[in-house]
Every structure is written in structure tokens, then in C-alpha cells.
Motif scaffolding. Structure first.
Motif, short mmCIF file in Angstrom:
data_model
loop_
_atom_site.label_atom_id
_atom_site.label_comp_id
_atom_site.label_asym_id
_atom_site.label_seq_id
_atom_site.Cartn_x
_atom_site.Cartn_y
_atom_site.Cartn_z
N SER A 3 64.67 38.87 -8.64
CA SER A 3 64.03 39.53 -7.51
C SER A 3 63.03 40.54 -8.05
CB SER A 3 65.10 40.23 -6.67
OG SER A 3 64.53 40.87 -5.56
N PRO A 4 61.96 40.80 -7.32
CA PRO A 4 60.99 41.79 -7.81
C PRO A 4 61.62 43.18 -7.93
CG PRO A 4 60.11 40.58 -5.94
CD PRO A 4 61.55 40.21 -6.06
N PHE A 5 61.19 43.92 -8.93
CA PHE A 5 61.58 45.32 -9.08
C PHE A 5 60.45 46.16 -8.52
CE2 PHE A 5 61.16 49.23 -11.63
CZ PHE A 5 62.33 49.85 -11.24
N TYR A 6 60.76 46.99 -7.58
CA TYR A 6 59.77 47.88 -7.00
C TYR A 6 59.99 49.27 -7.61
CZ TYR A 6 59.41 43.99 -3.80
OH TYR A 6 59.25 42.73 -3.28
N HIS A 7 58.93 49.92 -8.03
CA HIS A 7 59.06 51.21 -8.71
C HIS A 7 59.66 52.29 -7.82
CE1 HIS A 7 57.33 49.94 -12.45
NE2 HIS A 7 56.39 49.30 -11.76
N VAL A 8 59.49 52.14 -6.52
CA VAL A 8 60.11 53.08 -5.57
C VAL A 8 60.85 52.27 -4.51
CG1 VAL A 8 58.45 54.95 -5.91
CG2 VAL A 8 58.03 53.25 -4.16
N SER A 56 65.98 46.33 -1.99
CA SER A 56 64.62 45.97 -1.58
C SER A 56 64.65 45.06 -0.36
CB SER A 56 63.89 45.27 -2.74
OG SER A 56 64.58 44.09 -3.13
N THR A 57 65.19 45.58 0.72
CA THR A 57 65.31 44.77 1.94
C THR A 57 64.29 45.20 2.98
OG1 THR A 57 67.63 44.29 1.63
CG2 THR A 57 66.84 44.22 3.86
N VAL A 58 63.60 44.21 3.52
CA VAL A 58 62.69 44.45 4.63
C VAL A 58 63.28 43.78 5.87
CG1 VAL A 58 60.38 44.06 5.54
CG2 VAL A 58 60.69 44.58 3.12
N GLY A 59 63.65 42.51 5.72
CA GLY A 59 64.27 41.77 6.81
C GLY A 59 65.72 41.49 6.47
N LEU A 64 57.62 40.22 -17.45
CA LEU A 64 58.58 40.82 -16.54
C LEU A 64 59.67 41.53 -17.33
CD1 LEU A 64 59.01 37.67 -14.29
CD2 LEU A 64 57.53 39.62 -13.84
N GLY A 65 60.10 42.69 -16.85
CA GLY A 65 61.20 43.42 -17.47
C GLY A 65 62.53 42.88 -16.94
N VAL A 66 63.54 42.87 -17.79
CA VAL A 66 64.86 42.36 -17.42
C VAL A 66 65.81 43.54 -17.18
CG1 VAL A 66 66.82 40.96 -18.15
CG2 VAL A 66 64.49 40.27 -18.77
N HIS A 67 66.39 43.59 -16.00
CA HIS A 67 67.40 44.59 -15.64
C HIS A 67 68.72 43.88 -15.50
CE1 HIS A 67 63.72 46.69 -14.58
NE2 HIS A 67 64.42 47.83 -14.47
N VAL A 109 80.55 24.98 -11.89
CA VAL A 109 79.19 24.47 -11.68
C VAL A 109 78.18 25.08 -12.64
CG1 VAL A 109 79.54 23.88 -9.27
CG2 VAL A 109 78.75 26.15 -9.85
N GLY A 110 78.61 26.03 -13.45
CA GLY A 110 77.66 26.70 -14.33
C GLY A 110 76.96 27.82 -13.58
N PRO A 111 76.00 28.45 -14.21
CA PRO A 111 75.33 29.57 -13.55
C PRO A 111 74.55 29.11 -12.32
CG PRO A 111 74.55 29.29 -15.82
CD PRO A 111 75.52 28.20 -15.54
N ILE A 112 74.59 29.93 -11.28
CA ILE A 112 73.81 29.69 -10.06
C ILE A 112 72.72 30.75 -10.03
CG2 ILE A 112 73.85 29.56 -7.54
CD1 ILE A 112 76.89 28.95 -7.80
N VAL A 113 71.47 30.33 -9.93
CA VAL A 113 70.33 31.24 -9.95
C VAL A 113 69.70 31.32 -8.57
CG1 VAL A 113 68.08 31.74 -10.98
CG2 VAL A 113 69.89 30.68 -12.37
N PHE A 114 69.56 32.54 -8.07
CA PHE A 114 68.87 32.79 -6.80
C PHE A 114 67.56 33.49 -7.11
CE2 PHE A 114 73.24 32.40 -5.56
CZ PHE A 114 73.22 31.84 -4.30
N VAL A 115 66.49 33.05 -6.49
CA VAL A 115 65.19 33.72 -6.60
C VAL A 115 64.82 34.15 -5.19
CG1 VAL A 115 62.77 33.48 -7.26
CG2 VAL A 115 64.54 32.25 -8.55
N ALA A 116 64.67 35.46 -5.00
CA ALA A 116 64.43 35.97 -3.65
C ALA A 116 63.44 37.14 -3.70
CB ALA A 116 65.75 36.44 -3.03
#
Length: 132
Positions: free
Chosen positions: A90-95, A63-66, A127-130, A49-56
Motif C-alpha cells: 500500500s502507498p506510504f503517505y508522509h502525513v 490511509s483510509t478514504v473510503g 519504494l521504501g519497505v516498512h 496456500v503460501g503467502p497471500i499478497v494484497f495490493v491496495a
């Protein structure tokens, strides 16, 4: 016979099926084996199917809250294990939630030195890429 038995099964492990098909795709001892191998290679090729992209907004242990972050993590790991090419944004949080910095490095995720610029409405955000 093995392939027919596998397909008749009501419940099966998709990872096992993929591994079985990939094994059959390597057959090369007779004309019949080569025909089965060609069929299996076609099945594999047609199901890519090619690359699957998730945005969360959160991702697994980083970085889990729920429960969303855990679900995205488990789903993407499972799909990657079945051979899918997965990209997660996904967002990168500094801490992290424990207050630690540089928390991604221990899991082999590092800043690539590259940035991408994204237009969000009237605002342009860099945005920085990790990767890892």
C-alpha cells in the motif's frame, strides 16, 4: 466423535476448527492417536496456500478514504489470525489524514532501511519497505 460432530455442524468458526485440528495434530499417546495426529498434520499441510499478497491504494486506519482500506485491513487481520502469511502493499503517505508524520511507528510499523525498485511502464520507481 468430536471431529465428526464438528464436521456435521452447518455453521462453524473456521478459526476454532483450525485450532481443533492443530490440537489433534499433537496427539501422541496411542497408535490410534498417532494416526489421527498424522491425518491432522496432512490436512494442515495440504491446506497451506503460501503467502497471500494484497495490493491496495489504502489500508485500514493508516490511509483510509473510503471503505476499501477498512475491508483490506479486516480481511488481512482475519486471514493472519487463521495462520495465513499475509503481505500488504500500500502507498506510504508522509502525513496521515490528521496531518501527523511518523504515524506508523505507534503501531510497530517501521522503515526497514531497504528499498525495492519497481518498473511501472517506462518509469522505474524506488519504494521504501516498512514492516511490522
Amino acid at each position: 466423535a468430536s471431529l465428526m460432530l464438528l464436521c456435521r455442524t452447518q455453521r462453524f468458526d473456521s478459526t476454532l476448527v483450525l485450532k481443533f485440528i492443530k490440537t489433534l495434530a499433537q496427539l501422541d499417546t496411542s497408535a490410534e492417536d498417532r494416526l489421527v495426529a498424522a491425518l491432522c498434520r496432512a490436512v494442515i499441510r495440504c491446506n497451506r496456500v503460501g503467502p497471500i499478497v494484497f495490493v491496495a491504494p489504502e489500508l485500514g486506519r493508516w490511509s483510509t478514504v473510503g471503505g476499501l482500506g477498512v475491508m483490506v485491513d479486516e480481511l488481512t487481520v482475519g486471514l493472519a489470525g487463521m495462520g495465513a502469511e499475509i503481505v500488504v502493499v500500500s502507498p506510504f503517505y508522509h502525513v496521515d489524514r490528521k496531518g501527523k508524520t511518523d504515524y506508523l511507528r505507534k503501531d510497530g510499523i517501521n522503515y526497514t532501511g531497504r528499498n525495492v525498485r519497481v518498473q511501472i511502464g517506462a518509469e522505474s520507481v524506488e519504494l521504501g519497505v516498512h514492516a511490522g
